[in-house]
Design a protein around this motif. Sequence first.
Motif, PDB file in Angstrom:
ATOM      1  N   SER B  44      47.943  22.367  42.799  1.00 42.98           N
ATOM      2  CA  SER B  44      47.277  21.979  41.552  1.00 42.98           C
ATOM      3  C   SER B  44      46.966  23.202  40.719  1.00 42.98           C
ATOM      4  CB  SER B  44      45.972  21.239  41.848  1.00 42.98           C
ATOM      5  OG  SER B  44      46.238  20.058  42.528  1.00 42.98           O
ATOM      6  N   ASP B 159      50.105  15.753  38.274  1.00 42.01           N
ATOM      7  CA  ASP B 159      49.347  16.217  39.434  1.00 42.01           C
ATOM      8  C   ASP B 159      49.016  15.027  40.339  1.00 42.01           C
ATOM      9  OD1 ASP B 159      47.903  17.526  41.302  1.00 42.01           O
ATOM     10  OD2 ASP B 159      46.408  18.356  39.934  1.00 42.01           O
ATOM     11  N   GLU B 160      49.746  14.880  41.408  1.00 42.75           N
ATOM     12  CA  GLU B 160      49.553  13.784  42.367  1.00 42.75           C
ATOM     13  C   GLU B 160      49.296  12.447  41.672  1.00 42.75           C
ATOM     14  OE1 GLU B 160      48.016  14.435  45.989  1.00 42.75           O
ATOM     15  OE2 GLU B 160      48.089  16.617  45.944  1.00 42.75           O
TER      16      GLU B 160
HETATM   17 MG   LIG Z   1      45.602  19.177  44.196  1.00 41.74          MG
END
Ligand SMILES: [Mg+2]
Lengths: 291, 356
Positions: B44, B159-160
Motif C-alpha cells: 500500500s 488498493d486491495e
Molecule cells: Mg495494504
Amino acid sequence: MAQTRLGRNENAAGWAFVMPALALIGLFMIYPILWSLWMSFQTGRGMNTTFGGFGNIQRLFADPIFLTALGNTLIFLAIQVPIMIMLALVFAVMLNNPRLKGRGLFRTAIFLPAVTSLVAYSILFKSIFSNEGLATQVVAFFGGPQIAWLAEPFWAKVVIILAITWRWTGYNMIFYLAALQNIDRSIYEAARIDGVPARAQFFRITIPMLKPVILFTTIISTIGTLQLFDEVQNITQGGPSNATLTLSQYIYNLTFRFMPSFGYAATVSYVIVVLVAVLSTVQFWVARDRR
Amino acid sequence: MSAGVRLEGLRKSYGAVEVIRGVDLDIQPEEFVVFVGPSGCGKSTLLRMIAGLEEITGGDLFIGDRRMNDVDASRRGIAMVFQTYALYPHMNVRDNMGFSLKYAGMKRDEIRRQVDEAARILGLEKLMDRRPKDLSGGQRQRVAIGRAIVRHPEVFLFDEPLSNLDAELRVQMRIEIARLHSELRSTIVYVTHDQVEAMTLADKIVVLRDGRIEQTGTPLDLYDDPDNIFVAGFIGSPKMNFLPVEAQGGALTLTEHGGQTVPMPPVGRRLEDGETATLGIRPEHFRKEGEANLEVTVEIVENLGGETYVYARQGASDILTIATGGVRGVRQGDRMTARFSPSDALLFTPDGMRIR
Ligand SMILES: [Mg+2]
Ligand SMILES: Nc1ncnc2c1ncn2[C@@H]1O[C@H](COP(=O)(O)OP(=O)(O)O)[C@@H](O)[C@H]1O
C-alpha cells in the motif's frame, strides 16, 4: 395471548425492578412538570393563589421586563450559538489534522473550560472585564478607548457572549472531533486525488457528513442558551439596567427575589418550553434529508 | 490514453523505520501490474507513493516521462480505488461519480455524458439516485471504479479493492476488472495480498517482501521459475512443499523423511556430497507416475469434489500437501506412495536462493 402464571410472576418481578426508578422519576420530574403547568394558570402572590385562566399569558405581553428578558435571550441565542458552532467546527477540523503537532495539548486546552466551575470562571471573567481588568488594560495598551465593559448594555452583552462561548466551544468541539475521527480517512484521500480544493472538502464533504452531529449540538446549545442563568447571575446580575437579563433569571427573580409569584414564574418557564419545541422543530426541518 | 510508470530506487521512511527500501520497476503503458506480498510488506505504501498520498523519501518516480516526486496527487493523471471504497456517503451514485469533474472545470452536460458512459460500462444505470448505504458491496465497488473511470486517468491504482467482498462476489468482480482492463486498455497498478487475484489478473506480478522486490515476472514465470524460496512459497495454492535434503552421491537424501532418497532434479551445477539444500515440490506435481517416490501416512483429507488435497507426513516430518486430482477413497491413517518427477522439483540453497 393467554397469561400464564409464570408470565404474571415475571411481569410482577419486572415492575418491582423498575418501580423505584419510576417512582423517583414520577416524583421529581413528572409531578413537578404537571404541577407547574397547573401553576401557570394561577395568579396571585405567595401562597395566596387563585385560578386565573389565561391571565398570566395576557400579562406576558404587557410585561416590559419579560419582553426585555425574552429579547436578550433571543439575542444571545442568535449571535452566540452560530459563532460557537462555527468555531467548534473549525477547531475540530484543525485538531483532526494528523500533521498538527501538540494535538493532545490543544484538545485539552480547548475542552478544559467545559469542566471548570461555573462560579469560578464567572468570577474570573468579572475580574478580567472590570475597570482595572486585563481586557481593559489590553484594549488601552493597543490605544483603544476606555470601555466600561460591565456598565454599558452593549458591552455587557458582549462579555456574556464571550464567556459562554469560551466555556462551551470545547464541549461542542469534542462531538465534532469524535465524528470526524469516525470518518474514513480514504474519503479525504479520494477527494485529494480527485482535485477537490480544501474549501470544498470542508463545505461539501465534512459539513454534510457531520450534519447529524451539528443538528444535535445546535439543539443542545439552543436549549442551553435559552436556559442561560449562571453566567449572567454571576457576572452581571442581569444588569446594567436589565441589559443582560435572561428568561431563566427572570423566573428566578419572580420566584425568589420579589414577592413570590409562582404562577407567573411557571408561565414564563413554559415560554422557554415552547421556544425549545418550536426552535428544535425548525432545526430538524432545516436539516431534513432532502430526497 | 495510458502512460507507463517508472520507479527508480524508490525509498520511504517513517522516522527511523524504512518501509520501502529501494524499489526499481518499469511499468509499460497498458500493462496490468499486481503488487503482491504478505501483509505489512509495503504494498500500500508503494502504491500511495505513486498516487502522491505519501511523500517519497528517496529515489525518483516517473509517470509517462514526467518526474512526479513533487507533483500534487490531483495532477499526476492517476485515479485510485480504495479498499473501503471511500465513497461520499451523503451523495448519490451520480454525484459521487461526477463530483471530481466539477472541480476539473467540466461543463454540466459533459459531466452528465461522462458519468452516464461510466455507468453504462459498469451496469450502474438503475442505481444512479441511490446513496452508498443503499448499495451492496459489489455495487459500491463499481461506483468507486466508476468514479475513477470518469476522470480518464493515465494510470489506475487499486488498493486491495476486493478484500471487503465475499468470496463469490470477489470472483465476479475479478472477472469484471479483467474485462474493464481489456476494454479501457489503461495502465493498472493493483495491490493485493491474495496470490490468486495476482495470478488471474496480472500481466506482470511484482512480489514484495519487507519493502523490497523479491521478483518480477509474468504469473507463469513466477510459478514455474521462482528466484527464491519466498516467491516459490508465496505463488501457488496450496503452498509448495519444502523438504530439507542433503546431497549424497548424485542423489538427494530426505533428512526429515526417514532418510529416503530421491533422484537429483536437473540443475546446472553439481552439489557436493553432504551439501544441504531445500527441495521444493508443488502439491499438484505429485502424480501417479514418477521416478521419485515418498512413503507417507495420511493425516487429513480435504475433498473438494474435483480436487482432493491430502495432508500427510512421514514419521516426524513436516506435513506434506499432496493434490491427488479427483482420487476418492483416501482415508486418514492410510499409507500411500506420493510420486513425482524430479524435473518438476526445485532446489534452493539453505539461505533460500534458487539453485538453477
Ligand atoms: Mg495494504
Ligand atoms: N503512517 C505510518 N507510520 C509508520 N509506519 C507505517 C505507516 N504506514 C505504514 N507503516 C508501516 O509500513 C509498513 C508497510 O505498510 P503497508 O504499506 O500498509 O503494508 P501492506 O499494504 O503491504 O500491508 C508496515 O510495517 C506498517 O506498519
